[in-house]
Design a protein around this motif. Structure first.
Motif, PDB file in Angstrom:
ATOM      1  N   PRO A 129      -2.776   2.425 -10.178  1.00 21.89           N
ATOM      2  CA  PRO A 129      -2.221   1.247  -9.508  1.00 21.89           C
ATOM      3  C   PRO A 129      -3.364   0.419  -8.909  1.00 21.89           C
ATOM      4  CG  PRO A 129      -1.043   3.242  -8.854  1.00 21.89           C
ATOM      5  CD  PRO A 129      -2.207   3.685  -9.684  1.00 21.89           C
ATOM      6  N   GLN A 132      -2.506  -5.127  -6.548  1.00 23.19           N
ATOM      7  CA  GLN A 132      -1.045  -4.944  -6.751  1.00 23.19           C
ATOM      8  C   GLN A 132      -0.435  -4.302  -5.503  1.00 23.19           C
ATOM      9  OE1 GLN A 132      -1.099  -2.479 -10.268  1.00 23.19           O
ATOM     10  NE2 GLN A 132      -0.441  -4.174 -11.578  1.00 23.19           N
ATOM     11  N   LEU A 133      -1.096  -3.264  -4.999  1.00 26.33           N
ATOM     12  CA  LEU A 133      -0.551  -2.559  -3.830  1.00 26.33           C
ATOM     13  C   LEU A 133      -0.568  -3.460  -2.596  1.00 26.33           C
ATOM     14  CD1 LEU A 133      -1.999   1.046  -4.355  1.00 26.33           C
ATOM     15  CD2 LEU A 133       0.296   0.216  -4.886  1.00 26.33           C
ATOM     16  N   ASP A 134      -1.600  -4.322  -2.492  1.00 22.31           N
ATOM     17  CA  ASP A 134      -1.647  -5.256  -1.356  1.00 22.31           C
ATOM     18  C   ASP A 134      -0.459  -6.222  -1.395  1.00 22.31           C
ATOM     19  OD1 ASP A 134      -3.831  -4.120  -0.252  1.00 22.31           O
ATOM     20  OD2 ASP A 134      -5.277  -5.563  -1.066  1.00 22.31           O
ATOM     21  N   LYS A 174       2.576  -4.324  -0.265  1.00 24.93           N
ATOM     22  CA  LYS A 174       2.573  -4.077   1.190  1.00 24.93           C
ATOM     23  C   LYS A 174       3.034  -5.334   1.922  1.00 24.93           C
ATOM     24  CE  LYS A 174      -1.264  -0.861   0.990  1.00 24.93           C
ATOM     25  NZ  LYS A 174      -2.717  -0.773   1.113  1.00 24.93           N
ATOM     26  N   LEU A 179       6.094   2.269  -0.516  1.00 23.87           N
ATOM     27  CA  LEU A 179       5.101   1.724  -1.443  1.00 23.87           C
ATOM     28  C   LEU A 179       5.167   2.422  -2.809  1.00 23.87           C
ATOM     29  CD1 LEU A 179       2.982  -0.454  -0.966  1.00 23.87           C
ATOM     30  CD2 LEU A 179       1.323   1.349  -0.450  1.00 23.87           C
ATOM     31  N   TYR A 213       6.240   0.514  -6.220  1.00 17.62           N
ATOM     32  CA  TYR A 213       5.309   0.487  -7.360  1.00 17.62           C
ATOM     33  C   TYR A 213       5.973   1.106  -8.602  1.00 17.62           C
ATOM     34  CZ  TYR A 213       1.490   0.884 -10.492  1.00 17.62           C
ATOM     35  OH  TYR A 213       0.724   0.752 -11.632  1.00 17.62           O
ATOM     36  N   VAL A 248      -0.304   6.557  -5.636  1.00 21.49           N
ATOM     37  CA  VAL A 248      -0.039   5.643  -4.523  1.00 21.49           C
ATOM     38  C   VAL A 248      -0.107   6.424  -3.205  1.00 21.49           C
ATOM     39  CG1 VAL A 248       1.650   4.091  -3.464  1.00 21.49           C
ATOM     40  CG2 VAL A 248       1.390   4.120  -5.957  1.00 21.49           C
TER      41      VAL A 248
END
Ligand SMILES: Nc1ncnc2c1ncn2[C@@H]1O[C@H](COP(=O)(O)OP(=O)(O)O)[C@@H](O)[C@H]1O
Ligand SMILES: C[C@@](O)(CCOP(=O)(O)O)CC(=O)O
Ligand SMILES: [Mg+2]
Length: 402
Positions: free
Chosen positions: A89, A93-95, A98, A116, A120, A201
């Motif tokens: 990941p 993308q994770l930001d 969030k 999260l 995802y 993640v």
């Protein structure tokens, strides 16, 4: 899907040897526990997607259209290659996820990580296989969270199976009248790959051993993505003790990496030695008869002791775990931490010739330290689909109350 929906479960795990070293390419021996995480999937209403995670105090819902738009932002339109199960990941993308979910940038709280991982996996799986599904998902567990028994992996395995099912990427193996069923091998591999994404993640840099045990169950050796079932697993009696000291696998794994980078010539031989312990333990387990035979235990016990020292050297011990080992040693029993350490759980080997009196006395002294301990079965089955009749009134009531 019936009105009650479907029920998926996956087991937690105990690592006998090889935790942490397995992140650095060494072997680990792990067994599935008789404690499981359950997920109920129901058709959603009003084009909404809802999650209910009572274990981490989460109840959230989103519009399917809103999630589809978010997915479009993450994939830059139709390009699903960025969301492939073989790719980690992306930090960006994770930001974005969030920010969407109102989670702090350094998300480390259990509820934040759970949301999260869910978002995802949901967006990535649906990007590959179809539309964002309108479903209600509830997850609950018999496993303590963040205690070294692989609750993150059991959660990720259940999510992977349910989301792949909701996106019609895997079959429904349950036949009429059957209480439980498991997927064909190829589909299990797919569940395992997507569960690994969820673990990425939550853990940052997982080895993949926990999701492999959650998926396949039983007892296995894991090294660099290669999974081998142990030829023969004797009936081992293991006492599990939860020190109840909270810790985060992600933080502990990062700490070990730092130590290896700082002192490679000192730490790498320790990891090699842990690897040799796993090999030795596997040879002993495979040579042991299925029924307990005391003569093999002194070696297994010594391997526990040596590994516990090594785990302290690589920085994942904790005073509570030292205490656990001292208490059991005073009753002639041998223990080591299991999982990421830093608190969480330890395991104690109970040889067939340990007297019930000694075991009871050890349990009593462990409880007097404020620890919780229990014996559980090992070698449980991996990810399983249950008939919705398994959703008894008690479970439904507990879910509606929490
Ligand atoms: N039943 C659950 N529901 C929601 N999230 C869960 C559940 N079980 C585990 N998790 C997630 O996994 C995290 C714990 O993972 P980790 O630190 O790896 O510990 P462990 O895997 O040893 O229990 C929790 O903080 C939470 O984000
Ligand atoms: C420390 C480690 O070897 C096991 C972690 O297990 P747990 O999350 O503490 O249950 C990490 C990994 O293998 O990914
Ligand atoms: Mg974990």
């Amino acid at each position: 899907m019936s009105e009650h929906g479907l029920l998926v479960s996956a087991p937690g795990k105990v690592i006998l040897h090889g935790e942490h070293a397995v992140v650095h390419g060494k072997a680990a021996l792990a067994v599935a526990l008789g404690l499981r995480t359950f997920l109920r999937l129901r058709p959603g209403g009003g084009e909404r997607l809802r999650i209910h995670l009572p274990g981490v105090g989460v109840r959230r819902e989103w519009d399917v259209a809103e999630l589809s738009a978010l997915r479009g932002r993450l994939t830059g339109g139709a390009n699903t290659a960025d969301f492939d199960e073989s790719k980690s990941p992306g930090v960006e993308q994770l930001d974005v996820l969030k920010e969407f979910a109102g989670i702090a940038a350094d998300a480390s709280a259990p509820d934040s990580l759970a949301i999260l991982a869910f978002l995802y996996m949901c967006l990535a799986i649906s990007a590959k296989y179809g539309d964002v599904p309108s479903v209600d998902i509830a997850v609950w567990s018999e496993l303590p969270t963040g205690a070294g028994l692989g609750s993150s992996a059991a959660y990720a395995v259940c999510l992977a199976a349910a989301l792949l099912h909701a996106c019609r990427a895997i079959s429904c193996p349950l036949k009429d009248g059957e209480a439980t069923a498991r997927w064909p091998e190829e589909e299990m591999s797919l569940i395992n790959s997507w569960a690994f994404q969820g673990e990425r993640v939550i853990h940052g840099n997982p080895s993949g051993v926990d999701n492999a045990v959650g998926t396949w169950g039983g007892a296995l050796r894991y090294q660099s993505g290669k999974i081998t079932s142990l030829k023969r697993v004797p009936t081992l009696r293991i006492l599990l003790t939860n020190t109840k000291v909270p810790r985060s696998t992600k933080v502990l794994v990062a700490g070990v990496k730092e130590k290896i980078l700082k002192f490679p010539a000192i730490m790498n031989p320790v990891l090699d030695s842990i690897d040799a312990i796993s090999q030795e333990c596997q040879s002993v387990l495979e040579a042991m008869p299925t029924n307990p035979s005391p003569e093999y235990y002194p070696v297994l016990e010594e391997l526990f002791d040596i590994n516990q020292h090594h785990l302290n050297v690589i920085g994942v011990g904790h005073p509570s775990l030292d205490r656990l080992c001292r208490v059991t040693a005073s009753h002639g029993l041998h223990s080591k931490l299991t999982g990421a350490g830093g608190g969480g759980c330890g395991i104690t080997l109970l040889p067939p010739d340990a007297t019930p009196l000694a075991v009871e006395a050890a349990k009593r002294d462990l409880c007097a330290c404020g620890f919780e301990c229990w014996e559980t079965d090992i070698g449980a089955p991996g990810v399983t689909l249950h008939s919705s009749s398994a959703l008894n009134a008690e479970v439904l009531h507990a879910l509606s109350e929490s």
